[in-house]
Design a protein around this motif. Structure first.
Motif, PDB file in Angstrom:
ATOM      1  N   GLU A 191      65.692  57.529  28.909  1.00 46.01           N
ATOM      2  CA  GLU A 191      66.902  57.841  29.661  1.00 46.01           C
ATOM      3  C   GLU A 191      68.164  57.357  28.959  1.00 46.01           C
ATOM      4  OE1 GLU A 191      64.301  56.162  31.025  1.00 46.01           O
ATOM      5  OE2 GLU A 191      63.379  57.915  31.966  1.00 46.01           O
ATOM      6  N   ASP A 192      67.998  56.457  27.986  1.00 47.54           N
ATOM      7  CA  ASP A 192      69.168  55.870  27.346  1.00 47.54           C
ATOM      8  C   ASP A 192      69.801  56.816  26.340  1.00 47.54           C
ATOM      9  OD1 ASP A 192      68.933  53.514  28.703  1.00 47.54           O
ATOM     10  OD2 ASP A 192      67.743  52.529  27.151  1.00 47.54           O
ATOM     11  N   GLU A 193      71.081  56.539  26.033  1.00 48.23           N
ATOM     12  CA  GLU A 193      71.702  57.187  24.886  1.00 48.23           C
ATOM     13  C   GLU A 193      71.034  56.657  23.626  1.00 48.23           C
ATOM     14  OE1 GLU A 193      75.793  56.186  25.198  1.00 48.23           O
ATOM     15  OE2 GLU A 193      76.246  57.826  26.569  1.00 48.23           O
ATOM     16  N   PRO A 194      71.137  57.388  22.495  1.00 47.46           N
ATOM     17  CA  PRO A 194      70.564  56.877  21.251  1.00 47.46           C
ATOM     18  C   PRO A 194      71.156  55.513  20.912  1.00 47.46           C
ATOM     19  CG  PRO A 194      71.196  59.164  21.010  1.00 47.46           C
ATOM     20  CD  PRO A 194      71.740  58.698  22.331  1.00 47.46           C
ATOM     21  N   PRO A 195      70.387  54.637  20.294  1.00 44.99           N
ATOM     22  CA  PRO A 195      70.890  53.310  19.964  1.00 44.99           C
ATOM     23  C   PRO A 195      72.054  53.402  18.993  1.00 44.99           C
ATOM     24  CG  PRO A 195      68.843  53.753  18.814  1.00 44.99           C
ATOM     25  CD  PRO A 195      69.020  54.867  19.790  1.00 44.99           C
ATOM     26  N   ALA A 196      72.953  52.437  19.081  1.00 45.17           N
ATOM     27  CA  ALA A 196      74.132  52.457  18.226  1.00 45.17           C
ATOM     28  C   ALA A 196      73.821  52.002  16.812  1.00 45.17           C
ATOM     29  CB  ALA A 196      75.214  51.549  18.830  1.00 45.17           C
ATOM     30  N   LEU A 197      72.729  51.299  16.615  1.00 47.18           N
ATOM     31  CA  LEU A 197      72.416  50.749  15.305  1.00 47.18           C
ATOM     32  C   LEU A 197      71.155  51.381  14.741  1.00 47.18           C
ATOM     33  CD1 LEU A 197      73.127  47.012  16.109  1.00 47.18           C
ATOM     34  CD2 LEU A 197      74.545  48.551  14.772  1.00 47.18           C
ATOM     35  N   ALA A 198      71.154  51.535  13.406  1.00 46.80           N
ATOM     36  CA  ALA A 198      70.053  52.245  12.761  1.00 46.80           C
ATOM     37  C   ALA A 198      68.809  51.385  12.600  1.00 46.80           C
ATOM     38  CB  ALA A 198      70.504  52.737  11.381  1.00 46.80           C
ATOM     39  N   ASP A 199      68.940  50.054  12.756  1.00 47.62           N
ATOM     40  CA  ASP A 199      67.823  49.175  12.429  1.00 47.62           C
ATOM     41  C   ASP A 199      66.978  48.827  13.639  1.00 47.62           C
ATOM     42  OD1 ASP A 199      69.747  46.060  12.221  1.00 47.62           O
ATOM     43  OD2 ASP A 199      69.522  47.539  13.800  1.00 47.62           O
ATOM     44  N   VAL A 200      67.081  49.616  14.737  1.00 45.67           N
ATOM     45  CA  VAL A 200      66.425  49.222  15.975  1.00 45.67           C
ATOM     46  C   VAL A 200      64.909  49.123  15.830  1.00 45.67           C
ATOM     47  CG1 VAL A 200      66.243  51.577  16.864  1.00 45.67           C
ATOM     48  CG2 VAL A 200      66.405  49.667  18.457  1.00 45.67           C
ATOM     49  N   ARG A 201      64.294  49.876  14.958  1.00 43.33           N
ATOM     50  CA  ARG A 201      62.838  49.862  14.813  1.00 43.33           C
ATOM     51  C   ARG A 201      62.369  48.993  13.644  1.00 43.33           C
ATOM     52  NH1 ARG A 201      64.213  55.021  16.344  1.00 43.33           N
ATOM     53  NH2 ARG A 201      63.311  55.729  18.311  1.00 43.33           N
ATOM     54  N   LEU A 202      63.274  48.383  12.939  1.00 44.83           N
ATOM     55  CA  LEU A 202      62.890  47.503  11.843  1.00 44.83           C
ATOM     56  C   LEU A 202      62.412  46.166  12.385  1.00 44.83           C
ATOM     57  CD1 LEU A 202      65.817  48.108   9.331  1.00 44.83           C
ATOM     58  CD2 LEU A 202      63.474  48.948   9.115  1.00 44.83           C
ATOM     59  N   SER A 203      61.518  45.547  11.646  1.00 46.75           N
ATOM     60  CA  SER A 203      61.042  44.221  12.017  1.00 46.75           C
ATOM     61  C   SER A 203      61.200  43.293  10.822  1.00 46.75           C
ATOM     62  CB  SER A 203      59.570  44.273  12.429  1.00 46.75           C
ATOM     63  OG  SER A 203      58.750  44.521  11.299  1.00 46.75           O
ATOM     64  N   PRO A 204      61.310  41.976  11.071  1.00 48.54           N
ATOM     65  CA  PRO A 204      61.380  41.037   9.956  1.00 48.54           C
ATOM     66  C   PRO A 204      60.191  41.166   9.006  1.00 48.54           C
ATOM     67  CG  PRO A 204      62.018  39.958  11.994  1.00 48.54           C
ATOM     68  CD  PRO A 204      61.496  41.316  12.374  1.00 48.54           C
ATOM     69  N   ALA A 205      59.016  41.467   9.541  1.00 47.81           N
ATOM     70  CA  ALA A 205      57.836  41.603   8.678  1.00 47.81           C
ATOM     71  C   ALA A 205      58.006  42.769   7.705  1.00 47.81           C
ATOM     72  CB  ALA A 205      56.580  41.811   9.528  1.00 47.81           C
ATOM     73  N   MET A 206      58.536  43.893   8.190  1.00 48.93           N
ATOM     74  CA  MET A 206      58.791  45.025   7.299  1.00 48.93           C
ATOM     75  C   MET A 206      59.740  44.629   6.175  1.00 48.93           C
ATOM     76  SD  MET A 206      59.430  48.198   9.877  1.00 48.93           S
ATOM     77  CE  MET A 206      58.187  48.833  11.004  1.00 48.93           C
ATOM     78  N   LEU A 207      60.845  43.982   6.543  1.00 53.61           N
ATOM     79  CA  LEU A 207      61.838  43.618   5.547  1.00 53.61           C
ATOM     80  C   LEU A 207      61.288  42.579   4.568  1.00 53.61           C
ATOM     81  CD1 LEU A 207      65.043  43.445   7.790  1.00 53.61           C
ATOM     82  CD2 LEU A 207      64.206  45.352   6.417  1.00 53.61           C
ATOM     83  N   ARG A 208      60.483  41.661   5.069  1.00 46.81           N
ATOM     84  CA  ARG A 208      59.931  40.646   4.165  1.00 46.81           C
ATOM     85  C   ARG A 208      59.033  41.278   3.111  1.00 46.81           C
ATOM     86  NH1 ARG A 208      60.298  35.580   3.637  1.00 46.81           N
ATOM     87  NH2 ARG A 208      61.662  35.494   5.455  1.00 46.81           N
ATOM     88  N   ARG A 209      58.322  42.333   3.482  1.00 47.20           N
ATOM     89  CA  ARG A 209      57.467  43.006   2.487  1.00 47.20           C
ATOM     90  C   ARG A 209      58.274  43.762   1.452  1.00 47.20           C
ATOM     91  NH1 ARG A 209      54.069  43.770   7.225  1.00 47.20           N
ATOM     92  NH2 ARG A 209      55.069  45.775   7.640  1.00 47.20           N
ATOM     93  N   MET A 210      59.572  43.979   1.713  1.00 41.52           N
ATOM     94  CA  MET A 210      60.436  44.650   0.739  1.00 41.52           C
ATOM     95  C   MET A 210      61.012  43.673  -0.299  1.00 41.52           C
ATOM     96  SD  MET A 210      62.683  47.147   3.214  1.00 41.52           S
ATOM     97  CE  MET A 210      61.922  48.279   4.389  1.00 41.52           C
ATOM     98  N   LEU A 211      60.868  42.373  -0.048  1.00 42.53           N
ATOM     99  CA  LEU A 211      61.442  41.392  -0.952  1.00 42.53           C
ATOM    100  C   LEU A 211      60.869  41.525  -2.367  1.00 42.53           C
ATOM    101  CD1 LEU A 211      61.372  38.251   1.356  1.00 42.53           C
ATOM    102  CD2 LEU A 211      63.426  39.412   0.510  1.00 42.53           C
ATOM    103  N   PRO A 212      61.691  41.316  -3.387  1.00 45.56           N
ATOM    104  CA  PRO A 212      61.182  41.354  -4.763  1.00 45.56           C
ATOM    105  C   PRO A 212      60.310  40.130  -5.036  1.00 45.56           C
ATOM    106  CG  PRO A 212      63.451  40.630  -4.752  1.00 45.56           C
ATOM    107  CD  PRO A 212      63.134  41.036  -3.327  1.00 45.56           C
ATOM    108  N   PRO A 213      59.469  40.181  -6.055  1.00 44.25           N
ATOM    109  CA  PRO A 213      58.617  39.029  -6.364  1.00 44.25           C
ATOM    110  C   PRO A 213      59.450  37.790  -6.690  1.00 44.25           C
ATOM    111  CG  PRO A 213      57.937  40.985  -7.597  1.00 44.25           C
ATOM    112  CD  PRO A 213      59.261  41.307  -6.980  1.00 44.25           C
ATOM    113  N   ALA A 214      58.905  36.645  -6.343  1.00 46.85           N
ATOM    114  CA  ALA A 214      59.566  35.369  -6.675  1.00 46.85           C
ATOM    115  C   ALA A 214      59.498  35.138  -8.178  1.00 46.85           C
ATOM    116  CB  ALA A 214      58.906  34.223  -5.931  1.00 46.85           C
ATOM    117  N   ARG A 215      60.538  34.584  -8.743  1.00 46.07           N
ATOM    118  CA  ARG A 215      60.564  34.330 -10.175  1.00 46.07           C
ATOM    119  C   ARG A 215      60.280  32.861 -10.466  1.00 46.07           C
ATOM    120  NH1 ARG A 215      65.879  37.785 -12.241  1.00 46.07           N
ATOM    121  NH2 ARG A 215      65.115  39.839 -11.610  1.00 46.07           N
TER     122      ARG A 215
END
Length: 215
Positions: A191-215
């Protein structure tokens, strides 16, 4: 474009990917940042208002089937905030509004949304810098913008993706921490309007897996 006239224009030169879910974040490595004079900012707001931005329905353009172009128009005015999505060719007010926005881009740049260029609205800006393809410079610019708007989740995500693409894990982890500390947008319902932000379905776990390898 912000209410104070600050405008950013960027195109993505690649993506960073969560290998588990396939979720992607664009890497906005080609960037121009400029500021409209107050009279131009007010004129832009009036033109968009007259074109019917307050009356746009949340979903625009083609229904179903495969499309090559998707556009998002996010606006805030009169204590209202909304995201309008379009797929494929646009018509009516949406086409007019996107054409008005395109007239305020750097010279030679366009949105590429079918139905927009046919409106033939002439560019109105002069002296706007051309976009520069420089991921490190784009990251520095996004960090400066994020410092001025610390609650902007999308700026932090853009800086995070740039840091990941450059292999700067420490900076990326710091940006991820800042993103996690901000209050997330509400989960949308049918019933809601579309969310104002694009990252509503992102999770910290998803973003953490995008991190580059540690040097």
């Amino acid at each position: 474009m912000r209410a104070d006239g600050l405008a950013t224009y960027a195109t993505a030169g690649g993506v960073v990917v969560d290998p588990e879910t396939g979720t992607e974040l664009p890497v906005w490595s080609r960037l121009a940042v400029y500021r409209l004079v107050p009279t131009c900012t007010r004129a832009l707001a009036r033109r968009v208002h007259r074109a019917g931005v307050l009356d746009l329905v949340p979903e625009q353009g083609q229904r179903g089937g495969d499309v090559d172009v998707v556009a998002r128009l996010r606006w805030q005015a009169f204590d209202r905030r909304q995201l309008v999505r379009s797929r494929g060719r646009v018509h009516g007010s949406m086409a007019e509004i996107l054409a008005i926005v395109a007239a305020h881009l750097p010279e030679g740049e366009s949105l590429g949304t079918p139905g927009v260029e046919e409106r033939r609205i002439a560019p109105v800006l002069r002296g706007v810098p051309a976009p520069r393809d420089d991921a490190a410079g784009a990251l520095a610019a996004h960090l400066e913008l994020a410092a001025a708007s610390p609650a902007d989740r999308e700026l932090l995500l853009a800086a995070f993706a740039l840091a990941c693409s450059l292999g700067r894990r420490v900076e990326a982890e710091e940006l991820l921490t800042r993103w996690q500390q901000l209050e997330p947008p509400p989960e949308p319902s049918d019933e809601d309007e579309p969310p104002a932000l694009a990252d509503v379905r992102l999770s910290p776990a998803m973003l953490r897996r995008m991190l580059p390898p540690a040097r």
